[in-house]
Design an enzyme around this catalytic site. Structure first.
Site, PDB file in Angstrom:
ATOM      1  N   THR A   1      68.233  -7.500   3.498  1.00 24.96           N
ATOM      2  CA  THR A   1      68.854  -8.837   3.470  1.00 24.96           C
ATOM      3  C   THR A   1      70.201  -8.756   2.746  1.00 24.96           C
ATOM      4  O   THR A   1      71.193  -9.358   3.169  1.00 24.96           O
ATOM      5  CB  THR A   1      67.916  -9.847   2.784  1.00 24.96           C
ATOM      6  OG1 THR A   1      66.587  -9.629   3.246  1.00 24.96           O
ATOM      7  CG2 THR A   1      68.330 -11.272   3.083  1.00 24.96           C
TER       8      THR A   1
ATOM      9  N   ASP B   1      70.306 -11.293  -4.537  1.00 25.38           N
ATOM     10  CA  ASP B   1      69.348 -10.224  -4.247  1.00 25.38           C
ATOM     11  C   ASP B   1      68.248 -10.728  -3.312  1.00 25.38           C
ATOM     12  O   ASP B   1      68.009 -11.935  -3.223  1.00 25.38           O
ATOM     13  CB  ASP B   1      68.740  -9.722  -5.569  1.00 25.38           C
ATOM     14  CG  ASP B   1      68.173  -8.322  -5.460  1.00 25.38           C
ATOM     15  OD1 ASP B   1      68.071  -7.793  -4.333  1.00 25.38           O
ATOM     16  OD2 ASP B   1      67.823  -7.752  -6.504  1.00 25.38           O
ATOM     17  N   GLY B   2      67.575  -9.816  -2.679  1.00 25.99           N
ATOM     18  CA  GLY B   2      66.439 -10.148  -1.833  1.00 25.99           C
ATOM     19  C   GLY B   2      65.157 -10.190  -2.660  1.00 25.99           C
ATOM     20  O   GLY B   2      65.180 -10.043  -3.885  1.00 25.99           O
ATOM     21  N   ALA B   3      64.036 -10.391  -1.989  1.00 29.09           N
ATOM     22  CA  ALA B   3      62.731 -10.375  -2.664  1.00 29.09           C
ATOM     23  C   ALA B   3      61.652 -10.062  -1.634  1.00 29.09           C
ATOM     24  O   ALA B   3      61.865 -10.219  -0.430  1.00 29.09           O
ATOM     25  CB  ALA B   3      62.450 -11.724  -3.326  1.00 29.09           C
ATOM     26  N   ASP B   4      60.511  -9.612  -2.143  1.00 26.83           N
ATOM     27  CA  ASP B   4      59.377  -9.332  -1.259  1.00 26.83           C
ATOM     28  C   ASP B   4      58.453 -10.536  -1.148  1.00 26.83           C
ATOM     29  O   ASP B   4      57.797 -10.726  -0.126  1.00 26.83           O
ATOM     30  CB  ASP B   4      58.618  -8.104  -1.772  1.00 26.83           C
ATOM     31  CG  ASP B   4      59.547  -6.905  -1.811  1.00 26.83           C
ATOM     32  OD1 ASP B   4      60.053  -6.525  -0.736  1.00 26.83           O
ATOM     33  OD2 ASP B   4      59.835  -6.391  -2.910  1.00 26.83           O
TER      34      ASP B   4
ATOM     35  N   LYS C   1      59.514  -8.220  -6.524  1.00 26.91           N
ATOM     36  CA  LYS C   1      60.609  -7.405  -6.000  1.00 26.91           C
ATOM     37  C   LYS C   1      60.257  -5.922  -6.184  1.00 26.91           C
ATOM     38  O   LYS C   1      59.310  -5.580  -6.850  1.00 26.91           O
ATOM     39  CB  LYS C   1      61.911  -7.718  -6.752  1.00 26.91           C
ATOM     40  CG  LYS C   1      62.439  -9.116  -6.418  1.00 26.91           C
ATOM     41  CD  LYS C   1      63.802  -9.392  -7.006  1.00 26.91           C
ATOM     42  CE  LYS C   1      64.813  -8.309  -6.881  1.00 26.91           C
ATOM     43  NZ  LYS C   1      65.022  -7.821  -5.513  1.00 26.91           N
ATOM     44  N   GLY C   2      61.067  -5.084  -5.562  1.00 25.37           N
ATOM     45  CA  GLY C   2      60.873  -3.653  -5.764  1.00 25.37           C
ATOM     46  C   GLY C   2      60.349  -2.922  -4.556  1.00 25.37           C
ATOM     47  O   GLY C   2      60.063  -1.720  -4.628  1.00 25.37           O
ATOM     48  N   GLY C   3      60.252  -3.645  -3.423  1.00 22.18           N
ATOM     49  CA  GLY C   3      59.804  -2.990  -2.203  1.00 22.18           C
ATOM     50  C   GLY C   3      60.673  -1.787  -1.848  1.00 22.18           C
ATOM     51  O   GLY C   3      60.205  -0.797  -1.301  1.00 22.18           O
TER      52      GLY C   3
ATOM     53  N   GLU D   1      67.837  -3.879 -10.452  1.00 24.29           N
ATOM     54  CA  GLU D   1      67.889  -5.277  -9.991  1.00 24.29           C
ATOM     55  C   GLU D   1      67.620  -6.224 -11.155  1.00 24.29           C
ATOM     56  O   GLU D   1      68.241  -7.279 -11.258  1.00 24.29           O
ATOM     57  CB  GLU D   1      66.865  -5.496  -8.879  1.00 24.29           C
ATOM     58  CG  GLU D   1      67.260  -4.812  -7.572  1.00 24.29           C
ATOM     59  CD  GLU D   1      66.188  -4.820  -6.506  1.00 24.29           C
ATOM     60  OE1 GLU D   1      66.533  -4.597  -5.349  1.00 24.29           O
ATOM     61  OE2 GLU D   1      65.003  -5.030  -6.830  1.00 24.29           O
TER      62      GLU D   1
HETATM   63  O1  LIG Z   1      63.440  -5.711  -4.273  1.00 22.13           O
HETATM   64  C1  LIG Z   1      64.014  -5.128  -3.382  1.00 22.13           C
HETATM   65  C2  LIG Z   1      64.346  -3.691  -3.432  1.00 22.13           C
HETATM   66  O2  LIG Z   1      63.878  -3.093  -4.596  1.00 22.13           O
HETATM   67  C3  LIG Z   1      64.411  -5.873  -2.160  1.00 22.13           C
HETATM   68  O3  LIG Z   1      65.251  -6.928  -2.537  1.00 22.13           O
HETATM   69  C4  LIG Z   1      63.182  -6.381  -1.496  1.00 22.13           C
HETATM   70  O4  LIG Z   1      62.335  -5.286  -1.207  1.00 22.13           O
HETATM   71  C5  LIG Z   1      63.515  -7.126  -0.199  1.00 22.13           C
HETATM   72  O5  LIG Z   1      63.993  -6.223   0.752  1.00 22.13           O
HETATM   73  P1  LIG Z   1      64.411  -6.660   2.211  1.00 22.13           P
HETATM   74  O6  LIG Z   1      65.574  -7.596   2.078  1.00 22.13           O
HETATM   75  O7  LIG Z   1      64.754  -5.384   2.903  1.00 22.13           O
HETATM   76  O8  LIG Z   1      63.219  -7.345   2.847  1.00 22.13           O
END
Ligand SMILES: O=C(CO)[C@H](O)[C@H](O)COP(=O)(O)O
Length: 226
Positions: free
Chosen positions: A33, A85-88, A98-100, A107
């Site tokens: 994202t 930032d994005g998130a899971d 987060k942290g995927g 982050e």
């Molecule tokens: O926390 C993260 C990476 O450590 C990402 O922001 C989270 O995994 C979301 O990823 P994506 O936008 O690819 O779905």
């Protein structure tokens, strides 16, 4: 062609980049994202926007360079105007997992350093309670097995993250344990308990940190503010 989730990610990422103002110092998160956000920010820089970014991963640093977003670091600046930032997972109270992508430590640093923390997600990331997504916990390699035992004692099943059959190593040289706690009714409390364990560097729980979440749908975005 982009799938439905990717369209949502693109819309959310581009909106966040469009809201960045001239002169801002921007924390650049990680993930697919964030890719769209950095790309759009780069386009705005080409059109004359003055910004400086601090990336949270080697991958984001590479994208920023590719799209022409000027970079800085914490020896040059002591705060960020905004981190995007994005998130899971995002719950109703804007708590996050987060942290995927494994970038959770950096982050968290750029989130802490920011006056405003903006999250960009597609609709599928929004949940009523955190926990369906296994919680990433970054641990030091030395004695990680001991840290894993203590984490397990808090009531989870964990897996050491691997990529291509090798142990996954973060940009900081650490390991990730993906921890299934089931539903997480009190993210702040669990985060505190995990941080007490020797060897735990950081957790993917971002409790009471996000100021705003931009959720990308198929055609439009929706914004929730804390
Ligand atoms: O926390 C993260 C990476 O450590 C990402 O922001 C989270 O995994 C979301 O990823 P994506 O936008 O690819 O779905």
């Amino acid at each position: 062609m982009l799938g439905e989730k990717d369209i949502g990610k693109k819309l959310a990422g581009e909106q966040a980049a469009n809201e960045v103002q001239d002169g801002m110092k921007v924390g650049l998160g990680s993930g697919s994202t964030v890719y769209w956000m950095v790309k759009r920010l780069g386009e705005r820089v080409q059109q004359g926007l003055k910004v400086e970014g601090i990336p949270s991963s080697n991958q984001t640093e590479q994208w920023a360079k590719e799209f022409g977003v000027p970079l800085t670091n914490f020896s040059q600046v002591d705060y960020l105007d905004v981190t995007i930032d994005g998130a899971d997972e995002v719950d109703e109270n804007l708590n996050l997992i987060k942290g995927g992508g494994g970038a959770l430590f950096r982050e968290k640093v750029i989130a802490e350093a920011a006056k405003k923390f903006v999250i960009i997600v597609d609709q599928s990331k929004v949940v009523t309670q955190l926990g369906a997504y296994p919680l990433p916990v970054e641990v030091l390699p030395f004695g990680w097995e001991m840290a894993a035992k203590s984490i397990e004692a808090l009531g989870c099943e964990w897996k050491l993250r691997r990529r291509n059959n090798e142990i996954f190593v973060t940009d900081n040289g650490n390991y990730i344990l993906d921890c299934d706690f089931g539903m997480i009714p009190n993210p702040e409390e669990l985060h505190k308990q995990l941080k007490m364990i020797v060897g735990v560097v950081e957790t993917g729980l971002f409790a009471n940190m996000a100021d705003k979440v931009i959720i990308g749908g198929r055609e439009t975005t929706k914004t929730i503010e804390a």
